[in-house]
Every structure is written in structure tokens, then in C-alpha cells.
Design an enzyme around this catalytic site. Structure first.
Site, PDB file in Angstrom:
ATOM      1  CG  HIS A 312      -2.054   0.955   1.092  1.00 54.61           C
ATOM      2  ND1 HIS A 312      -1.953   2.304   1.352  1.00 54.61           N
ATOM      3  CD2 HIS A 312      -3.315   0.737   0.672  1.00 54.61           C
ATOM      4  CE1 HIS A 312      -3.120   2.880   1.109  1.00 54.61           C
ATOM      5  NE2 HIS A 312      -3.961   1.963   0.703  1.00 54.61           N
ATOM      6  CG  ASP A 369      -8.447  -4.097  -2.999  1.00 53.10           C
ATOM      7  OD1 ASP A 369      -7.656  -3.184  -3.286  1.00 53.10           O
ATOM      8  OD2 ASP A 369      -9.684  -3.941  -2.964  1.00 53.10           O
TER       9      ASP A 369
HETATM   10  C1  SDX Z   1      -6.121   0.222  -3.045  1.00 51.85           C
HETATM   11  O1  SDX Z   1      -4.241   4.665  -2.102  1.00 51.85           O
HETATM   12  C2  SDX Z   1      -5.206   4.081  -1.501  1.00 51.85           C
HETATM   13  O2  SDX Z   1      -5.651   4.478  -0.406  1.00 51.85           O
HETATM   14  C3  SDX Z   1      -5.817   2.894  -2.246  1.00 51.85           C
HETATM   15  C4  SDX Z   1      -6.866   2.064  -1.509  1.00 51.85           C
HETATM   16  C5  SDX Z   1      -8.132   2.862  -1.270  1.00 51.85           C
HETATM   17  O3  SDX Z   1      -8.858   2.520  -0.326  1.00 51.85           O
HETATM   18  O4  SDX Z   1      -8.459   3.753  -2.112  1.00 51.85           O
HETATM   19  O5  SDX Z   1      -6.338   1.632  -0.261  1.00 51.85           O
HETATM   20  C6  SDX Z   1      -7.277   0.852  -2.348  1.00 51.85           C
HETATM   21  O6  SDX Z   1      -5.823   0.582  -4.163  1.00 51.85           O
HETATM   22  C7  SDX Z   1      -5.301  -0.807  -2.301  1.00 51.85           C
HETATM   23  C8  SDX Z   1      -4.101  -1.338  -3.155  1.00 51.85           C
HETATM   24  C9  SDX Z   1      -4.627  -2.430  -4.088  1.00 51.85           C
HETATM   25  N1  SDX Z   1      -3.504  -2.835  -5.053  1.00 51.85           N
HETATM   26  C10 SDX Z   1      -2.924  -4.023  -4.937  1.00 51.85           C
HETATM   27  O7  SDX Z   1      -3.119  -4.844  -4.039  1.00 51.85           O
HETATM   28  C11 SDX Z   1      -1.935  -4.317  -6.074  1.00 51.85           C
HETATM   29  C12 SDX Z   1      -0.636  -4.913  -5.513  1.00 51.85           C
HETATM   30  N2  SDX Z   1       0.108  -3.839  -4.804  1.00 51.85           N
HETATM   31  C13 SDX Z   1       1.053  -3.059  -5.509  1.00 51.85           C
HETATM   32  O8  SDX Z   1       0.905  -2.953  -6.857  1.00 51.85           O
HETATM   33  C14 SDX Z   1       1.589  -1.856  -4.737  1.00 51.85           C
HETATM   34  O9  SDX Z   1       1.871  -2.289  -3.481  1.00 51.85           O
HETATM   35  C15 SDX Z   1       0.728  -0.603  -4.680  1.00 51.85           C
HETATM   36  C16 SDX Z   1       0.336  -0.126  -6.038  1.00 51.85           C
HETATM   37  C17 SDX Z   1      -0.482  -0.832  -3.858  1.00 51.85           C
HETATM   38  C18 SDX Z   1       1.573   0.486  -4.010  1.00 51.85           C
HETATM   39  O10 SDX Z   1       2.616   0.767  -4.874  1.00 51.85           O
HETATM   40  P1  SDX Z   1       3.754   1.836  -4.487  1.00 51.85           P
HETATM   41  O11 SDX Z   1       3.445   2.519  -3.216  1.00 51.85           O
HETATM   42  O12 SDX Z   1       3.998   2.677  -5.703  1.00 51.85           O
HETATM   43  O13 SDX Z   1       4.975   0.925  -4.179  1.00 51.85           O
HETATM   44  P2  SDX Z   1       5.984   0.330  -5.268  1.00 51.85           P
HETATM   45  O14 SDX Z   1       5.197  -0.224  -6.422  1.00 51.85           O
HETATM   46  O15 SDX Z   1       7.022   1.360  -5.527  1.00 51.85           O
HETATM   47  O16 SDX Z   1       6.606  -0.922  -4.469  1.00 51.85           O
HETATM   48  C19 SDX Z   1       7.724  -0.743  -3.578  1.00 51.85           C
HETATM   49  C20 SDX Z   1       8.498  -2.064  -3.649  1.00 51.85           C
HETATM   50  C21 SDX Z   1       8.914  -2.439  -5.076  1.00 51.85           C
HETATM   51  O17 SDX Z   1      10.031  -3.288  -4.955  1.00 51.85           O
HETATM   52  P3  SDX Z   1      11.546  -2.591  -5.136  1.00 51.85           P
HETATM   53  O18 SDX Z   1      11.527  -1.846  -6.451  1.00 51.85           O
HETATM   54  O19 SDX Z   1      11.729  -1.725  -3.922  1.00 51.85           O
HETATM   55  O20 SDX Z   1      12.489  -3.789  -5.133  1.00 51.85           O
HETATM   56  O21 SDX Z   1       7.646  -3.147  -3.214  1.00 51.85           O
HETATM   57  C22 SDX Z   1       7.449  -4.056  -4.299  1.00 51.85           C
HETATM   58  C23 SDX Z   1       7.785  -3.311  -5.560  1.00 51.85           C
HETATM   59  O22 SDX Z   1       8.201  -4.217  -6.579  1.00 51.85           O
HETATM   60  N3  SDX Z   1       6.027  -4.428  -4.249  1.00 51.85           N
HETATM   61  C24 SDX Z   1       5.543  -5.646  -4.438  1.00 51.85           C
HETATM   62  C25 SDX Z   1       4.155  -5.532  -4.256  1.00 51.85           C
HETATM   63  N4  SDX Z   1       3.833  -4.266  -3.980  1.00 51.85           N
HETATM   64  C26 SDX Z   1       5.003  -3.580  -3.981  1.00 51.85           C
HETATM   65  N5  SDX Z   1       6.148  -6.818  -4.746  1.00 51.85           N
HETATM   66  C27 SDX Z   1       5.337  -7.899  -4.867  1.00 51.85           C
HETATM   67  N6  SDX Z   1       3.988  -7.884  -4.699  1.00 51.85           N
HETATM   68  C28 SDX Z   1       3.371  -6.719  -4.400  1.00 51.85           C
HETATM   69  N7  SDX Z   1       2.060  -6.674  -4.238  1.00 51.85           N
END
Ligand code: SDX
Length: 433
Positions: A312, A369
Site C-alpha cells: 500500500h 483488497d
Molecule cells: C487500493 O491509495 C489508496 O488508499 C488505495 C486504496 C483505497 O482505499 O483507495 O487503499 C485501495 O488501491 C489498495 C491497493 C490495491 N492494489 C494491490 O493490491 C496491487 C498490488 N500492490 C502493488 O501494486 C503496490 O503495493 C501498490 C500499487 C499498492 C503500491 O505501490 P507503491 O506505493 O507505488 O509501491 P511500489 O510499487 O514502488 O513498491 C515498492 C516495492 C517495489 O520493490 P523494489 O523496487 O523496492 O524492489 O515493493 C514491491 C515493488 O516491486 N512491491 C511488491 C508488491 N507491492 C510492492 N512486490 C510484490 N507484490 C506486491 N504486491
């Protein structure tokens, strides 16, 4: 503690006001940065950038705190009705009995959708994703409910009445559209509900009632729906809410702004994740249930697979909503007598991730989610409708933010950029290229 921030650049020193929020959050006000220092900031994804002042929802990502207008999500999920929470988010206070009854009466008075909207719904191919249909129908509502321009600059109540009318119309019609999208997928007749029932009870009736059968209220289902809708009702400046605010900042109508918010929510990194989580859990189950294999894929940078429902932008600890939904999933399946192996797979994935340095070092925990789809599935809602249920819950939050942005007279949103393209060059006729 100083209330100023200093910036040294190019042998000049600039000073900017630091503003402090009611929960002691601090922000540097850079609104004069360009005029004073001829500089802008850049922050892809706005990870460190505040877009507005807001008094609707407070999140503390480190402590896993979520409050709507000061009330904790735990308190509201346990004790409130979704319509009470909608009123709270939009108008800032919990309604008393007469306010709530009037709110529901005004919504019920608008709970009719123009018959021509059914023709638009019927014109979509069966394969159309429900989020695309909902966004289109929400925009189409404008054609049947032309919204007069709301100026709010003058003090006439008429503008506030106009805004109130738009708000109750949207709260009235969105549930009908959601129910009809669901019923059409099931080949059920598009019917209205019973406005003597409560707001969520009526949504449940509209969605699930079978033809020629009396509606029998199932408290487990209605309570689960009520709780899920409350948990999804708002979440400060998330992607779709920021979309609603920026679209509304051009003075686009409430319906048009919410239609844009529905499209933003559709993405699988945002609200679309709840459908993606269930598809992931089902893929793991169909693959023999080997969660370790999928954990390896989630950590492999060369593998596009991500552990959906994990991570998140704000919560770097647990998402309080996920905790509540995880318990509700267990209770709903038990009350409905469902033994779904998907829940066991979800729990073992969570357990493994919480003991895996890749996830703990990146502070990746289950979000809202991760477990919600397990409940929707138990309520016999198809996974393609999961994000529509998220949108149904988020409507009061979108309305609250659109109204706050208009009442605060926020300026039209128009970010700057850093240009990285070609410098000036002369046109070359096609026969000389
Ligand atoms: C919602 O914003 C809100 O409030 C949203 C929400 C709401 O109520 O409106 O809470 C609802 O959208 C919840 C999120 C639902 N999405 C998912 O579950 C999709 C999976 N999660 C990711 O795609 C990610 O965690 C996000 C999009 C939620 C957050 O992305 P960020 O903050 O931009 O973080 P990032 O992508 O830069 O990740 C940081 C690191 C990366 O690794 P490094 O480059 O540091 O090595 O964490 C890794 C990412 O690759 N990573 C994951 C991961 N999420 C982040 N690796 C594996 N699986 C994951 N799910």
C-alpha cells in the site's frame, strides 16, 4: 519547532511556510516556489506531495489508523449503518434520527432511473466489464438529470440545494445501476427495490431477489454488505478520489467527476485488485495450492506476477480494514456454512509473506483488497462485480471530496512538468526527410 523551511539554491536562500495539520502532519507550502525561485518540484505518483487541505479522512500509515471525520474505522464498522457513514463523510457530523430519516426519504424520492437507461444498459455486449458499464451509465445519468451550474460563490441557498439534490440523486441511482448491471449478467429482470427497507437492505434485495420469490432478508448478508461498504467508503487522496477532485476542479458536474473516479478505480493496482486477488488465489488453488511457488514469482523482478492485495502506498504497517475484513470473512463463511479452500490459501499466503524478508523489508502487508473478494464470493457476487462493489462503497467518499473541493473553492488542478523532449528545430518538407 520552526514554522518555516529554508531552501538554498544558486547562492540564494528562500523561506517557505510550514503548515501543520490537526494531527500534527507538516507540509511545506511551495505555492510561491516558481514565482520566488523560478523552480518547480517533481514527485512522480505524488508520493511526497499533498494536493489539498482536507478534513474528511485521516490516515496514519505507520500506526495503521483510519478515521472518517475523527471516528475510528473500527468504531464505525462495528456500530454504524452505511448511510450514517455516508452522511458523516459528506456533511461532517453523524446525523440525528430526523436528519437520517430525511436523508433516506430524499434518496428514495430519487430512486427511479429513466427507462431509456435500461436501453443503454441492454446495448452493452455481455462480455463488457461491469466497471466500464457503470462508468458509462453514471456519465449517461447527466443526460437524464441535467445538473444546473452550481456557483457557490453567492450565499443563496439555491446553490447548496442544487448540490444537495445532485448528492441524493447519485446516492439513489448508483445502487440501482449496480444492481441492474449485476442482474443483467445473471439474466434477471431489471427491477426496483422496496423503499420501506433500509438503504443497504434494499441494495441487497435489488441485487439478489429472484423473480416470483418473496425477498427474505438474510442478516448475515446484509450486515456483511453494510460493513464492506463502510470499509470502502473513503480513503483520503487515493488515485480515484484524486481523480474525482481534479475532474471536479474544472467545475465538471458531480456525476461526470464520479464517472471518472469509477474509471480510475478500475485499474488492478487500485480497486481492480480485489478481482485480481481472487483470480490469483484461484490460480494457486488450480495449480495445486503451492503458495511457496507463487511467493518466489512475486519476488522475482523478471516476473510480472505480483502478490495482489499486498502492499500500500500509505500503510507501511497493517491496513486496519484488512484486519476487520479478515475476521468478517471468517465469520461470514462460518455463518453461511461455507468451507472455502480459497480462505485457507489466503491465510497461508499472508502467513508466509509476513515471515519473508522481501515483504517485511518493503513493509508489504495485506490491504483492503486481500480478503474482501472472499466475502463477495460467499455472497455469490461474481468476481467481475467485485470492483463495482468497491465503487458502490466509495461513492460517499467521492461525493464528500467533490463537495469539499467546491466549497473550498480549490483552484483548477493543473500540474507543471519538466520538459525532456527535442529543443527547437525547423520543419523539414516530406520530400527532404
Ligand atoms: C487500493 O491509495 C489508496 O488508499 C488505495 C486504496 C483505497 O482505499 O483507495 O487503499 C485501495 O488501491 C489498495 C491497493 C490495491 N492494489 C494491490 O493490491 C496491487 C498490488 N500492490 C502493488 O501494486 C503496490 O503495493 C501498490 C500499487 C499498492 C503500491 O505501490 P507503491 O506505493 O507505488 O509501491 P511500489 O510499487 O514502488 O513498491 C515498492 C516495492 C517495489 O520493490 P523494489 O523496487 O523496492 O524492489 O515493493 C514491491 C515493488 O516491486 N512491491 C511488491 C508488491 N507491492 C510492492 N512486490 C510484490 N507484490 C506486491 N504486491
Amino acid at each position: 519547532m520552526s514554522d518555516k523551511a529554508k531552501l538554498n539554491f544558486d547562492n540564494n536562500e528562500y523561506e517557505f511556510q510550514v503548515i501543520v495539520g490537526s494531527e500534527k502532519e507538516k507540509a511545506i507550502d511551495v505555492s510561491s516556489l516558481r514565482s520566488e525561485a523560478n523552480l518547480i518540484t517533481i514527485d512522480p505518483g505524488f508520493k511526497n506531495t499533498g494536493s489539498c487541505r482536507s478534513s474528511i479522512t485521516f490516515l496514519d500509515g505507520e500506526k495503521g489508523i483510519l478515521r472518517y471525520r475523527g471516528y475510528s474505522i473500527e468504531d464505525l464498522a462495528e456500530n454504524a449503518s452505511f448511510l450514517e457513514v455516508a452522511f458523516l463523510l459528506i456533511y461532517g457530523q453523524l446525523p440525528n434520527e430526523s436528519e437520517l430519516n430525511k436523508f433516506l426519504d430524499d434518496i428514495n424520492e430519487n430512486s427511479i432511473v429513466d427507462e431509456d437507461l435500461k436501453k443503454i444498459l441492454e446495448s452493452f455486449p455481455k462480455s463488457a466489464h461491469p466497471m466500464g458499464i457503470l462508468s458509462s451509465l453514471t456519465s449517461a445519468l447527466i443526460a437524464f438529470n441535467p445538473e444546473k451550474k452550481i456557483s457557490l460563490n453567492n450565499s443563496y441557498n439555491s446553490d447548496h440545494d442544487l448540490m444537495y439534490n445532485s448528492i441524493v440523486k447519485l446516492l439513489a441511482k448508483i445502487p440501482i445501476l449496480v444492481a441492474w448491471v449485476h442482474r443483467r449478467r445473471k439474466g434477471l429482470p431489471l427491477e426496483y427495490g422496496d423503499y420501506n427497507l433500509g438503504y443497504v437492505d434494499n441494495i441487497t434485495k435489488m441485487m439478489f431477489q429472484l423473480p416470483n420469490q418473496d425477498y427474505v432478508k438474510n442478516n448475515v448478508i446484509v450486515n456483511a454488505m453494510n460493513k464492506l461498504l463502510i470499509l470502502h467508503a473513503d480513503h483520503e487522496q487515493n488515485c480515484s478520489t484524486s481523480t474525482v477532485r481534479i475532474v471536479g476542479s474544472s467545475e465538471a458536474s458531480l456525476f461526470a467527476s464520479v464517472s471518472a473516479g469509477i474509471s480510475a478505480l478500475w485499474g488492478r493496482l487500485h480497486g481492480g485488485a480485489n478481482q485480481a486477488v481472487l483470480e490469483m488465489l484461484e490460480a494457486i488453488k488450480n495449480d495445486g495450492g503451492d503458495t511457496k511457488k507463487f511467493m518466489v514469482k512475486a519476488k522475482d523482478k523478471n516476473d510480472p506476477f505480483r502478490l495482489m492485495g499486498f502492499g500500500h502506498r500509505v500503510y507501511k504497517n497493517f491496513d486496519p480494514r484488512a484486519r476487520i475484513i479478515k475476521k468478517a470473512a471468517h465469520d461470514v463463511l462460518k455463518d453461511l456454512g461455507i468451507d472455502d479452500p480459497i480462505l485457507k490459501i489466503a491465510k497461508s499466503l499472508e502467513k508466509e509473506a509476513l515471515n519473508d524478508p522481501y515483504f517485511t523489508s518493503r513493509k508489504l502487508y495485506p490491504n483492503v483488497d486481500f480478503y474482501s473478494g472472499i466475502i463477495y464470493k460467499a455472497l455469490k457476487i461474481p468476481k467481475e462485480m467485485f470492483t463495482v462493489m468497491f465503487a458502490l462503497g466509495r461513492v460517499p467518499g467521492w461525493i464528500a471530496h467533490w463537495r469539499e473541493m467546491r466549497m473550498n473553492n480549490d483552484p483548477i488542478g493543473r500540474p507543471r512538468q519538466v520538459y525532456t523532449g527535442e529543443n527547437r528545430r525547423s520543419f523539414v518538407p516530406i520530400n527532404k526527410r
